[in-house]
Every structure is written in structure tokens, then in C-alpha cells.
Motif scaffolding. Structure first.
Motif, PDB file in Angstrom:
ATOM      1  N   VAL A  41     -12.967   8.635  -5.730  1.00 33.34           N
ATOM      2  CA  VAL A  41     -12.735   7.722  -4.611  1.00 33.34           C
ATOM      3  C   VAL A  41     -11.662   8.273  -3.683  1.00 33.34           C
ATOM      4  O   VAL A  41     -11.850   8.399  -2.466  1.00 33.34           O
ATOM      5  CB  VAL A  41     -12.334   6.325  -5.118  1.00 33.34           C
ATOM      6  CG1 VAL A  41     -11.950   5.409  -3.955  1.00 33.34           C
ATOM      7  CG2 VAL A  41     -13.466   5.699  -5.924  1.00 33.34           C
ATOM      8  N   ALA A  42     -10.513   8.615  -4.256  1.00 35.60           N
ATOM      9  CA  ALA A  42      -9.379   9.139  -3.495  1.00 35.60           C
ATOM     10  C   ALA A  42      -8.315   9.538  -4.505  1.00 35.60           C
ATOM     11  O   ALA A  42      -8.499   9.392  -5.720  1.00 35.60           O
ATOM     12  CB  ALA A  42      -8.845   8.096  -2.516  1.00 35.60           C
ATOM     13  N   SER A  43      -7.193  10.043  -4.028  1.00 35.97           N
ATOM     14  CA  SER A  43      -6.101  10.381  -4.934  1.00 35.97           C
ATOM     15  C   SER A  43      -5.517   9.108  -5.530  1.00 35.97           C
ATOM     16  O   SER A  43      -5.643   8.018  -4.947  1.00 35.97           O
ATOM     17  CB  SER A  43      -5.004  11.145  -4.184  1.00 35.97           C
ATOM     18  OG  SER A  43      -4.337  10.282  -3.270  1.00 35.97           O
ATOM     19  N   GLU A  44      -4.880   9.240  -6.693  1.00 34.19           N
ATOM     20  CA  GLU A  44      -4.294   8.065  -7.337  1.00 34.19           C
ATOM     21  C   GLU A  44      -3.251   7.410  -6.434  1.00 34.19           C
ATOM     22  O   GLU A  44      -3.174   6.184  -6.343  1.00 34.19           O
ATOM     23  CB  GLU A  44      -3.665   8.458  -8.688  1.00 34.19           C
ATOM     24  CG  GLU A  44      -4.673   8.757  -9.781  1.00 34.19           C
ATOM     25  CD  GLU A  44      -4.070   8.648 -11.168  1.00 34.19           C
ATOM     26  OE1 GLU A  44      -2.840   8.451 -11.275  1.00 34.19           O
ATOM     27  OE2 GLU A  44      -4.835   8.741 -12.150  1.00 34.19           O
ATOM     28  N   GLU A  45      -2.472   8.223  -5.753  1.00 37.71           N
ATOM     29  CA  GLU A  45      -1.435   7.669  -4.876  1.00 37.71           C
ATOM     30  C   GLU A  45      -2.056   6.863  -3.742  1.00 37.71           C
ATOM     31  O   GLU A  45      -1.587   5.765  -3.413  1.00 37.71           O
ATOM     32  CB  GLU A  45      -0.568   8.789  -4.307  1.00 37.71           C
ATOM     33  CG  GLU A  45       0.577   8.278  -3.431  1.00 37.71           C
ATOM     34  CD  GLU A  45       1.449   9.393  -2.889  1.00 37.71           C
ATOM     35  OE1 GLU A  45       2.447   9.074  -2.212  1.00 37.71           O
ATOM     36  OE2 GLU A  45       1.141  10.578  -3.148  1.00 37.71           O
ATOM     37  N   ASP A  46      -3.110   7.401  -3.134  1.00 35.83           N
ATOM     38  CA  ASP A  46      -3.764   6.681  -2.043  1.00 35.83           C
ATOM     39  C   ASP A  46      -4.390   5.372  -2.530  1.00 35.83           C
ATOM     40  O   ASP A  46      -4.339   4.347  -1.831  1.00 35.83           O
ATOM     41  CB  ASP A  46      -4.846   7.555  -1.394  1.00 35.83           C
ATOM     42  CG  ASP A  46      -4.270   8.581  -0.435  1.00 35.83           C
ATOM     43  OD1 ASP A  46      -3.055   8.512  -0.153  1.00 35.83           O
ATOM     44  OD2 ASP A  46      -5.027   9.471   0.015  1.00 35.83           O
ATOM     45  N   ILE A  47      -4.981   5.395  -3.726  1.00 36.93           N
ATOM     46  CA  ILE A  47      -5.577   4.168  -4.264  1.00 36.93           C
ATOM     47  C   ILE A  47      -4.500   3.126  -4.535  1.00 36.93           C
ATOM     48  O   ILE A  47      -4.647   1.948  -4.171  1.00 36.93           O
ATOM     49  CB  ILE A  47      -6.389   4.467  -5.535  1.00 36.93           C
ATOM     50  CG1 ILE A  47      -7.642   5.281  -5.185  1.00 36.93           C
ATOM     51  CG2 ILE A  47      -6.781   3.169  -6.249  1.00 36.93           C
ATOM     52  CD1 ILE A  47      -8.452   5.712  -6.378  1.00 36.93           C
ATOM     53  N   ARG A  48      -3.400   3.555  -5.152  1.00 36.06           N
ATOM     54  CA  ARG A  48      -2.314   2.604  -5.431  1.00 36.06           C
ATOM     55  C   ARG A  48      -1.761   2.019  -4.135  1.00 36.06           C
ATOM     56  O   ARG A  48      -1.528   0.812  -4.028  1.00 36.06           O
ATOM     57  CB  ARG A  48      -1.211   3.276  -6.237  1.00 36.06           C
ATOM     58  CG  ARG A  48      -1.585   3.552  -7.691  1.00 36.06           C
ATOM     59  CD  ARG A  48      -0.366   3.922  -8.511  1.00 36.06           C
ATOM     60  NE  ARG A  48       0.191   5.195  -8.075  1.00 36.06           N
ATOM     61  CZ  ARG A  48      -0.070   6.376  -8.650  1.00 36.06           C
ATOM     62  NH1 ARG A  48      -0.898   6.426  -9.683  1.00 36.06           N
ATOM     63  NH2 ARG A  48       0.483   7.483  -8.209  1.00 36.06           N
ATOM     64  N   ASN A  49      -1.539   2.873  -3.143  1.00 35.29           N
ATOM     65  CA  ASN A  49      -1.048   2.377  -1.855  1.00 35.29           C
ATOM     66  C   ASN A  49      -2.076   1.470  -1.187  1.00 35.29           C
ATOM     67  O   ASN A  49      -1.726   0.480  -0.541  1.00 35.29           O
ATOM     68  CB  ASN A  49      -0.712   3.553  -0.928  1.00 35.29           C
ATOM     69  CG  ASN A  49       0.511   4.322  -1.387  1.00 35.29           C
ATOM     70  OD1 ASN A  49       1.361   3.784  -2.113  1.00 35.29           O
ATOM     71  ND2 ASN A  49       0.628   5.569  -0.972  1.00 35.29           N
ATOM     72  N   GLY A  50      -3.352   1.819  -1.355  1.00 39.03           N
ATOM     73  CA  GLY A  50      -4.416   1.005  -0.784  1.00 39.03           C
ATOM     74  C   GLY A  50      -4.489  -0.368  -1.417  1.00 39.03           C
ATOM     75  O   GLY A  50      -4.770  -1.371  -0.736  1.00 39.03           O
ATOM     76  N   VAL A  51      -4.237  -0.453  -2.718  1.00 39.36           N
ATOM     77  CA  VAL A  51      -4.259  -1.734  -3.410  1.00 39.36           C
ATOM     78  C   VAL A  51      -3.121  -2.624  -2.912  1.00 39.36           C
ATOM     79  O   VAL A  51      -3.297  -3.827  -2.699  1.00 39.36           O
ATOM     80  CB  VAL A  51      -4.170  -1.528  -4.940  1.00 39.36           C
ATOM     81  CG1 VAL A  51      -3.909  -2.852  -5.656  1.00 39.36           C
ATOM     82  CG2 VAL A  51      -5.457  -0.898  -5.462  1.00 39.36           C
ATOM     83  N   VAL A  52      -1.953  -2.033  -2.713  1.00 45.70           N
ATOM     84  CA  VAL A  52      -0.819  -2.810  -2.181  1.00 45.70           C
ATOM     85  C   VAL A  52      -1.146  -3.322  -0.774  1.00 45.70           C
ATOM     86  O   VAL A  52      -0.863  -4.477  -0.432  1.00 45.70           O
ATOM     87  CB  VAL A  52       0.467  -1.960  -2.163  1.00 45.70           C
ATOM     88  CG1 VAL A  52       1.583  -2.689  -1.416  1.00 45.70           C
ATOM     89  CG2 VAL A  52       0.916  -1.647  -3.587  1.00 45.70           C
ATOM     90  N   ALA A  53      -1.769  -2.461   0.044  1.00 44.61           N
ATOM     91  CA  ALA A  53      -2.160  -2.874   1.395  1.00 44.61           C
ATOM     92  C   ALA A  53      -3.203  -3.996   1.339  1.00 44.61           C
ATOM     93  O   ALA A  53      -3.164  -4.932   2.146  1.00 44.61           O
ATOM     94  CB  ALA A  53      -2.704  -1.676   2.181  1.00 44.61           C
TER      95      ALA A  53
END
Length: 379
Positions: A41-53
Motif C-alpha cells: 500500500v505504502a511505507s509504514e510511516e506514510d500509513i501511520r501518518n495517513g491513519v492519524v490524518a
């Protein structure tokens, strides 16, 4: 057994939005490992940041429902149940479709989608036309509300009376205020559709999205104490401490806590099951509960006790705070049969509001619960 529980009453959508806002996790960890299935899907960091957003979007979503939800949703004259809010289900179906059936653009700034299955008729294996889950007429209403919350839909006219997504038609979805949200929505939609476990009560599709249940994407299971902390966060600090102390105390005594969490009901049920001859499900633990923390749209936050041995310790009850004695003396059970009153969920147990008022009787509650649990231990 009759399933009639009296006339159904519903709260305005604004009140439901305030309730839903409390279910959104206030604290999401900055770092946690993801399940391997999300590597593409994407990098783990981007997914985590995306979930917060996405979590932050849900706060805005609730605020828009509070201020303007009445323009998009009308209460039914004769609702079948208190959770009859089809607009909420339709819009979460739309969010799930957008996240799950789309492709993330290379830039990461938009999602590209050519189908919205929940609003589109399909052909089954026998060649028969199958109606969509949601009426096509509701699609434009849901799109407009999401646009009101900051989404941008390119390739569709939101001013039209109705809209149909024909097969192969490209719809571009963006969220300019926080493009990383789209990555979070995609990961959360995949988790909701592929990883969500069917629940015992109120199993409404996609409501994990509405609650931002990020724990579905975590590689490791979350400790129930962490989930309880999230559940309690809207309450006064002293009430939170009281509840957490109760949890720790009875877990130390050997009780098991099972969680059943849905959009319209939350249960942290405590049962003593160590003598069970079989592995018990969350449903089993819930049905055997001695007490629980519960949340619902009707009663709010409560501590609910199913005391069955009060006749064994009258001397103890006489020393409890008077308000608690009165609650215990009233007992619990079917409201219609016991008091000839409309159903108020009395069969669920003795209900105590989980607010500041509970602090004055907190010691008495623990004394009372200790007696009930000790009788369980003697079995």
C-alpha cells in the motif's frame, strides 16, 4: 420469548455525532509495526501518518454532522430500532468503496476509482441483476457531505440531482487539506473489509472506519487495558482512575475481560471463567458477565452489575452507601414484568452512571463486587 422492547426513540443526528466523536481514539501511537499485507500500500510511516490524518478527518466529520447533519439526514417517523441511521451506514460504505476499490496515484495526492459497488447494481452468477446495497439516489447526498468535509471529486457533477458511476468511468478523489489521509483511508478500508471479525452484537459493516479502529492494521494484538484507556478518555480524570483501578483489581482476582465494540454499543464484560471446560468466545464471556463497563446512545457511559447473590450477604449491603443500597434493593430484570414499566434495558443489570456521581459510592461498589466475585470463585 417476545422481542418487543417498547417504542423506539432516536436521538437527533447531532447528538449521535457527539456520541461517535467519543469513540474516535484520542491517542494513536507514533510508531507500531503493521501487518505484512500492507507492504504494497505504502511505507509504514506514510500509513501511520495517513491513519492519524484520517482520525483528524473523523473529528471534522462529526463536527459537520453536529452543525449541518440535519440538512442531509432526517429521522424516520417510525424507526425500527434506535440505531436506524441509514445515512451513516451509506456514507461509511462509500468511504470503504473509495478506499478499497481505488488505486493510489503515484503522487499519493489522489485516489483513482472506476467502481463504487455499494451503490452500483451488479450481475450475479446466474445472470440476474442484483440491486446495490444502497440506493443510487443516496450516492449524490453522500458525495456532497464528504465534499462538505473537505473531499474533492473530479469527474463528477455534484450539482446534479442524481449521479451514476458507469463502468469504466474514472473518478478522482482528493483531500487537499491533508493528502496523506488518502493513504490512511486505503489501509483502513482494506483492514475493515479483509480483517474485521464478525461481532456478537450490532455487526454493522464498515463501522471500524467510523471509529478509526487502527488496531486492525497492527502486527501485534493490543492489550485490553490500552483499549479501555481509549474508551474512558472522554470521562473526568478521577472517574477514569476509578474505572482503571476496578479493571486491574478484578483482572488480578482472575476475571477475564472481553470487549465487544461497535458503533452504537461498547461492552467491557468481566467474567470468572477459569473453571470452564471449553474455550469461550467473547460472546460466551459477555453472556456470563458479572459486571461490565458499557456505552450506548441511550444510556451513555455506565457500570452495569448483574448481582445474583445479594441474599447471601445482607449484612454487607447494610453498610454500603444508601444510594447504592437503594439500587441493589430495586434489583434488575424485565422492566415490564417487575414494575409494569416500558422497557429500559433493566434485564441487562443494575446500571450506575459512570460520571462524577459514582465517586461518592466507589468504595461501596468495590466491596459489593468483591462479594459477588468471591461467590463465583467458590464454585
Amino acid at each position: 420469548m417476545s422481542t418487543y422492547h417498547g417504542p423506539v426513540t432516536q436521538k437527533p443526528i447531532s447528538e449521535i455525532a457527539k456520541y461517535l466523536k467519543n469513540l474516535i481514539p484520542a491517542n494513536i501511537p507514533e510508531t507500531y509495526a503493521l501487518k505484512p499485507m500492507f507492504e504494497n500500500v505504502a511505507s509504514e510511516e506514510d500509513i501511520r501518518n495517513g491513519v492519524v490524518a484520517f482520525r483528524d478527518f473523523l473529528y471534522l466529520f462529526c463536527e459537520r454532522l453536529i452543525s449541518d447533519g440535519h440538512l442531509y439526514f432526517k429521522l424516520k417517523k417510525n424507526p425500527k430500532k434506535a440505531t436506524d441511521y441509514p445515512f451513516l451506514y451509506s456514507i461509511t460504505d462509500l468511504l470503504a468503496d473509495i478506499g478499497y476499490h481505488s488505486k493510489l496515484a503515484e503522487s499519493g495526492d489522489s485516489l483513482l476509482i472506476t467502481e463504487i459497488p455499494s451503490f452500483t447494481a451488479s450481475i450475479d452468477e446466474k445472470g440476474n441483476k442484483k440491486k446495490p446495497k444502497n440506493p443510487v439516489s443516496k450516492l449524490i447526498v453522500c458525495l456532497r457531505f464528504l465534499a462538505h468535509c473537505g473531499f474533492v471529486f473530479t469527474g463528477i457533477d455534484l450539482e446534479a440531482k442524481t449521479v451514476n458511476i458507469s463502468k469504466g468511468q474514472l473518478l478522482e478523489v482528493s483531500y487537499p487539506n491533508a493528502p496523506i489521509l488518502l493513504t490512511g483511508l486505503k489501509a483502513m478500508s482494506i483492514a475493515d473489509i479483509e480483517l474485521r471479525v464478525k461481532r456478537y452484537k450490532n455487526d454493522n459493516n464498515h463501522d471500524n472506519l467510523l471509529r478509526c479502529d487502527y488496531r486492525l492494521i497492527k502486527a501485534k494484538d493490543t492489550d485490553v487495558l490500552d483499549v479501555l484507556n481509549d474508551f474512558l478518555h472522554p470521562l473526568p480524570e478521577k472517574v477514569q482512575k476509578f474505572a482503571l483501578d476496578l479493571h486491574r483489581h478484578y483482572i488480578d482476582m482472575g476475571m477475564t475481560c472481553a470487549t465487544i465494540i461497535s458503533t452504537f454499543e461498547v461492552h467491557f464484560a468481566y467474567s470468572y471463567i477459569k473453571n470452564s471446560q471449553r474455550v469461550l468466545s467473547s460472546r460466551d464471556v459477555y453472556q456470563l458477565r458479572t459486571w461490565e463497563f458499557a456505552l450506548s446512545t441511550r444510556y451513555g457511559y455506565c457500570l452495569v452489575v448483574r448481582a445474583k447473590k445479594t441474599d447471601k450477604y445482607p449484612d454487607v449491603i447494610e453498610k454500603l452507601p444508601l444510594p447504592l443500597q437503594k439500587k441493589i434493593a430495586k434489583g434488575y430484570g424485565c422492566d415490564r414484568k417487575l414494575r409494569n414499566e416500558p422497557c429500559q434495558g433493566g434485564c441487562q443489570g443494575i446500571r450506575l452512571p459512570l460520571d462524577d456521581s459514582i465517586l461518592n459510592i466507589s468504595k461501596g461498589i468495590e466491596t459489593w463486587l468483591d462479594k459477588e466475585v468471591l461467590y463465583k470463585l467458590r464454585k
